[in-house]
Write a protein that holds these residues in place. Structure first.
Motif, short mmCIF file in Angstrom:
data_model
loop_
_atom_site.label_atom_id
_atom_site.label_comp_id
_atom_site.label_asym_id
_atom_site.label_seq_id
_atom_site.Cartn_x
_atom_site.Cartn_y
_atom_site.Cartn_z
N ILE A 62 0.85 -1.20 0.00
CA ILE A 62 0.00 0.00 0.00
C ILE A 62 0.88 1.25 0.00
O ILE A 62 0.64 2.20 -0.75
CB ILE A 62 -0.95 -0.01 1.22
CG1 ILE A 62 -1.91 -1.21 1.14
CG2 ILE A 62 -1.75 1.30 1.30
CD1 ILE A 62 -2.74 -1.42 2.41
N LEU A 63 1.95 1.22 0.83
CA LEU A 63 2.84 2.38 0.92
C LEU A 63 3.51 2.65 -0.43
O LEU A 63 3.57 3.79 -0.89
CB LEU A 63 3.90 2.12 2.00
CG LEU A 63 4.71 3.33 2.49
CD1 LEU A 63 5.22 3.09 3.92
CD2 LEU A 63 5.88 3.66 1.62
N ILE A 107 4.87 -6.99 -3.71
CA ILE A 107 4.89 -5.59 -3.27
C ILE A 107 5.11 -4.67 -4.47
O ILE A 107 4.44 -3.65 -4.62
CB ILE A 107 5.99 -5.37 -2.19
CG1 ILE A 107 5.63 -6.09 -0.90
CG2 ILE A 107 6.20 -3.87 -1.92
CD1 ILE A 107 6.76 -6.17 0.12
N LEU A 108 6.06 -5.04 -5.32
CA LEU A 108 6.42 -4.16 -6.44
C LEU A 108 5.60 -4.43 -7.70
O LEU A 108 5.72 -3.69 -8.68
CB LEU A 108 7.92 -4.31 -6.75
CG LEU A 108 8.87 -3.96 -5.59
CD1 LEU A 108 10.30 -4.32 -5.94
CD2 LEU A 108 8.77 -2.48 -5.26
N ASN A 109 4.82 -5.52 -7.67
CA ASN A 109 3.99 -5.90 -8.81
C ASN A 109 4.84 -6.16 -10.07
O ASN A 109 4.56 -5.62 -11.15
CB ASN A 109 2.93 -4.80 -9.07
CG ASN A 109 1.78 -5.31 -9.89
OD1 ASN A 109 1.50 -6.51 -9.89
ND2 ASN A 109 1.12 -4.43 -10.62
N ILE A 110 5.90 -6.92 -9.89
CA ILE A 110 6.77 -7.29 -11.01
C ILE A 110 7.06 -8.79 -10.92
O ILE A 110 6.91 -9.38 -9.85
CB ILE A 110 8.12 -6.51 -10.98
CG1 ILE A 110 8.84 -6.66 -9.62
CG2 ILE A 110 7.91 -5.03 -11.31
CD1 ILE A 110 10.20 -5.99 -9.55
N PRO A 111 7.46 -9.43 -12.05
CA PRO A 111 7.78 -10.87 -11.98
C PRO A 111 9.03 -11.14 -11.12
O PRO A 111 9.88 -10.25 -10.98
CB PRO A 111 8.06 -11.25 -13.44
CG PRO A 111 7.57 -10.11 -14.26
CD PRO A 111 7.59 -8.89 -13.40
N ILE A 112 9.15 -12.37 -10.60
CA ILE A 112 10.30 -12.72 -9.76
C ILE A 112 11.62 -12.57 -10.52
O ILE A 112 12.63 -12.15 -9.96
CB ILE A 112 10.14 -14.16 -9.19
CG1 ILE A 112 9.10 -14.13 -8.07
CG2 ILE A 112 11.46 -14.68 -8.64
CD1 ILE A 112 9.02 -15.38 -7.24
N ILE A 147 4.02 5.89 -5.37
CA ILE A 147 4.06 5.99 -6.84
C ILE A 147 2.93 6.90 -7.33
O ILE A 147 3.14 7.76 -8.18
CB ILE A 147 3.91 4.59 -7.49
CG1 ILE A 147 5.05 3.66 -7.07
CG2 ILE A 147 3.80 4.69 -9.02
CD1 ILE A 147 6.39 3.93 -7.68
N ASN A 148 1.72 6.70 -6.78
CA ASN A 148 0.56 7.43 -7.30
C ASN A 148 0.51 8.89 -6.86
O ASN A 148 0.07 9.74 -7.63
CB ASN A 148 -0.74 6.74 -6.85
CG ASN A 148 -0.86 5.37 -7.47
OD1 ASN A 148 -0.29 5.11 -8.53
ND2 ASN A 148 -1.55 4.47 -6.79
N ASP A 149 0.93 9.15 -5.62
CA ASP A 149 0.74 10.51 -5.10
C ASP A 149 2.04 11.29 -4.92
O ASP A 149 2.17 12.41 -5.36
CB ASP A 149 0.01 10.48 -3.76
CG ASP A 149 -1.39 9.90 -3.90
OD1 ASP A 149 -1.90 9.91 -5.03
OD2 ASP A 149 -1.95 9.46 -2.90
#
Lengths: 201, 100
Positions: free
Chosen positions: A76-77, A162-167, A82-84
């Motif tokens: 979430i952090l 957490i990072l939403n990327i592949p291993i 990234i978004n804000d």
């Protein structure tokens, strides 16, 4: 506010408070440290952690006890940052663009061009702010993965979530981030008169 | 007594792969077999031994230099915001029940 109410209505007041104290509070130091390294500013880090906790609290009713709250909070952090917060900054550094360009060159696991010839003894003798300066000088994606792995000891699988990327990207990004960190430290060491030849990998 | 340092390889032809393995071992992502094989060979290869020491030193330095505690005021501020939300909910429930 309505989402917070929807979620928190699922719990009693004391349950919500107890869940916050048990699942959020133990990770507050780690979250603040992560936020401070990302934003480089104490006030921004303060706001980022506060926003993260309030966003997480919205969904506290759907939090399943026993799942790893720390990884959930860090995700979430990171998204919040990234978004804000990242938009508020002046934009990525020149180095960041160079690494992004390499990432899009089509090679999933590019090797660093060289490994700096840095010695453990040299690192052990760095008693000033060289280490923190070198971390802050890294592009934010590299800084993020080194903190998650070397400070917070998340597994590759947790970091991928957490990072939403592949291993595979976790592995290659970590390897490149560490190579760049060593190169930066070798440059600091060279300025202070240590031996720092660059060797071809 | 044998001088261990003098019997070591001073060049490692697999250095990039060894470095990746060292990092995976320290990240607790290597298998037990990979770790045992590396530890058995480490003292015979100077670049691998130095690489292992460097990776350990970097992790130790990061942990000692790059950690900061959360200011106590921040936690108080979050607790206070949460109390406000919970109070709002407590007031809202009777109102909601009254409506229906």
């Amino acid at each position: 506010m309505s989402t917070e109410i929807d979620s928190a209505l699922a719990l009693t007041e004391s349950q919500a408070r107890a869940l916050f104290e048990k699942e959020f509070v133990p990770h507050m130091d780690a979250m603040y440290n992560f936020a401070l390294r990302l934003t480089n500013d104490e006030d921004d880090a303060h706001d980022l952690v506060q926003d993260t906790c309030m966003r997480a609290f919205r969904f506290i009713g759907s939090f399943e006890p026993g799942t790893y709250a720390k990884a959930w909070l860090f995700r979430i952090l990171k998204n919040n940052f990234i978004n804000d917060y990242r938009k508020k900054s002046r934009g990525p550094s020149k180095v960041e663009f160079e690494w992004v360009e390499q990432s899009f060159a089509g090679d999933d696991d590019p090797e660093p061009a060289f490994q700096a010839d840095l010695q453990a003894e040299t690192v052990n003798e760095m008693l000033g702010d060289e280490i923190t300066s070198a971390i802050q000088a890294l592009p934010v994606d590299f800084r993020m993965i080194i903190i998650l792995c070397d400070l917070e000891e998340f597994s590759y699988e947790e970091m991928a979530k957490i990072l939403n990327i592949p291993i595979g990207t976790v592995r290659s990004r970590l390897h490149r981030a560490r190579a760049l960190l060593k190169e930066t430290l070798a440059n600091y060491a060279a300025k202070k008169g240590y031996k720092t030849d660059m060797l071809s990998a | 007594m044998i001088d261990v340092q003098n019997t070591m390889k001073t060049n490692c032809s697999h250095q990039p792969d060894c470095l990746k393995l060292i990092q995976r071992i320290l990240d607790k992502e290597a298998t037990a077999e990979e770790e045992a094989r590396f530890l058995a060979n480490k003292d015979h290869c100077l670049p691998c031994k130095k690489g292992h020491e460097l990776e350990l030193a970097l992790r130790k330095a990061l942990k000692s230099k790059c950690t900061t505690s959360c200011p106590s005021g921040l936690l108080d501020s979050i607790r206070s915001k949460i109390s406000s939300i919970l109070l709002f909910i407590l007031l809202l429930i009777p109102l909601f029940c009254w409506f229906i």
